[in-house]
Design a protein around this motif. Structure first.
Motif, PDB file in Angstrom:
ATOM      1  N   TYR A   7      54.836  -7.318 -35.047  1.00 20.40           N
ATOM      2  CA  TYR A   7      55.152  -6.383 -36.117  1.00 20.40           C
ATOM      3  C   TYR A   7      56.315  -5.483 -35.729  1.00 20.40           C
ATOM      4  CZ  TYR A   7      52.469  -3.152 -33.202  1.00 20.40           C
ATOM      5  OH  TYR A   7      52.023  -2.386 -32.155  1.00 20.40           O
ATOM      6  N   ILE A   8      56.971  -4.937 -36.753  1.00 22.44           N
ATOM      7  CA  ILE A   8      58.052  -3.975 -36.551  1.00 22.44           C
ATOM      8  C   ILE A   8      57.710  -2.725 -37.355  1.00 22.44           C
ATOM      9  CG2 ILE A   8      60.516  -3.475 -36.814  1.00 22.44           C
ATOM     10  CD1 ILE A   8      61.059  -6.485 -36.668  1.00 22.44           C
ATOM     11  N   TYR A  16      63.516   1.393 -34.507  1.00 25.96           N
ATOM     12  CA  TYR A  16      62.498   0.373 -34.737  1.00 25.96           C
ATOM     13  C   TYR A  16      61.684   0.156 -33.480  1.00 25.96           C
ATOM     14  CZ  TYR A  16      64.951  -0.779 -39.025  1.00 25.96           C
ATOM     15  OH  TYR A  16      65.528  -0.722 -40.268  1.00 25.96           O
ATOM     16  N   TYR A  17      60.400  -0.109 -33.684  1.00 26.35           N
ATOM     17  CA  TYR A  17      59.494  -0.449 -32.592  1.00 26.35           C
ATOM     18  C   TYR A  17      58.897  -1.809 -32.912  1.00 26.35           C
ATOM     19  CZ  TYR A  17      55.396  -0.674 -29.639  1.00 26.35           C
ATOM     20  OH  TYR A  17      54.457  -1.085 -28.726  1.00 26.35           O
ATOM     21  N   THR A  18      58.936  -2.721 -31.954  1.00 31.07           N
ATOM     22  CA  THR A  18      58.355  -4.050 -32.114  1.00 31.07           C
ATOM     23  C   THR A  18      57.151  -4.167 -31.194  1.00 31.07           C
ATOM     24  OG1 THR A  18      60.546  -4.957 -32.571  1.00 31.07           O
ATOM     25  CG2 THR A  18      58.824  -6.532 -31.996  1.00 31.07           C
ATOM     26  N   GLY A  19      56.046  -4.668 -31.744  1.00 36.21           N
ATOM     27  CA  GLY A  19      54.827  -4.800 -30.960  1.00 36.21           C
ATOM     28  C   GLY A  19      54.062  -6.058 -31.301  1.00 36.21           C
ATOM     29  N   ILE A  20      52.967  -6.241 -30.590  1.00 38.08           N
ATOM     30  CA  ILE A  20      52.105  -7.406 -30.784  1.00 38.08           C
ATOM     31  C   ILE A  20      50.657  -6.926 -30.731  1.00 38.08           C
ATOM     32  CG2 ILE A  20      52.108  -7.965 -28.328  1.00 38.08           C
ATOM     33  CD1 ILE A  20      52.018 -10.927 -29.108  1.00 38.08           C
ATOM     34  N   THR A  21      49.797  -7.536 -31.526  1.00 35.71           N
ATOM     35  CA  THR A  21      48.390  -7.160 -31.563  1.00 35.71           C
ATOM     36  C   THR A  21      47.559  -8.299 -32.137  1.00 35.71           C
ATOM     37  OG1 THR A  21      46.822  -5.467 -32.304  1.00 35.71           O
ATOM     38  CG2 THR A  21      48.542  -6.096 -33.859  1.00 35.71           C
ATOM     39  N   SER A  22      46.263  -8.232 -31.910  1.00 37.06           N
ATOM     40  CA  SER A  22      45.351  -9.190 -32.536  1.00 37.06           C
ATOM     41  C   SER A  22      44.635  -8.548 -33.729  1.00 37.06           C
ATOM     42  CB  SER A  22      44.326  -9.699 -31.522  1.00 37.06           C
ATOM     43  OG  SER A  22      43.565  -8.623 -31.033  1.00 37.06           O
ATOM     44  N   ASN A  23      44.820  -7.241 -33.924  1.00 38.11           N
ATOM     45  CA  ASN A  23      44.200  -6.539 -35.046  1.00 38.11           C
ATOM     46  C   ASN A  23      45.239  -5.580 -35.633  1.00 38.11           C
ATOM     47  OD1 ASN A  23      42.745  -4.813 -36.755  1.00 38.11           O
ATOM     48  ND2 ASN A  23      40.890  -5.021 -35.538  1.00 38.11           N
ATOM     49  N   LEU A  24      45.976  -6.050 -36.611  1.00 37.66           N
ATOM     50  CA  LEU A  24      47.108  -5.299 -37.137  1.00 37.66           C
ATOM     51  C   LEU A  24      46.695  -3.966 -37.757  1.00 37.66           C
ATOM     52  CD1 LEU A  24      50.159  -5.263 -37.568  1.00 37.66           C
ATOM     53  CD2 LEU A  24      49.802  -6.497 -39.709  1.00 37.66           C
TER      54      LEU A  24
END
Length: 97
Positions: A7-8, A16-24
């Motif tokens: 996600y951004i 902007y921040y870019t990340g990753i998750t299993s539960n948005l």
């Protein structure tokens, strides 16, 4: 099948921040609430989710997150705006003539 999300977020200082998750939804609430004081987004609230993509392969999600983090602002904005045809040209280095 477990999904992963890249996600951004658009931050208050127009970064902007870019990340990753299993539960948005949970992760977005954590960002918005400032749950982690050491997080990049903590002092840059309010935040807006501007892009996300779902992945069924966590390694592909990790690879994509790392790739997007290296992109220029212009390339991230093309992705956010769905201007996929612009992405290859924005990857090219610009030379001064």
């Amino acid at each position: 099948m477990k999904l992963s999300y890249v996600y951004i977020l658009k931050c208050s200082y127009d970064s902007y921040y870019t990340g990753i998750t299993s539960n948005l939804s949970k992760r977005l609430e954590e960002h918005k609430a400032g749950r982690y004081i050491e997080s990049y987004t903590y002092k840059r609230r309010p935040l807006e989710l501007v892009f996300y993509a779902e992945f069924t392969d966590i390694s592909m999600a990790i690879q994509t997150e790392k790739q997007i983090k290296k992109w220029s602002r212009a390339k991230k904005e093309a992705l956010i705006n769905g201007e996929f045809d612009k992405l290859p040209n924005l990857a090219k280095k610009k030379f001064n003539h």
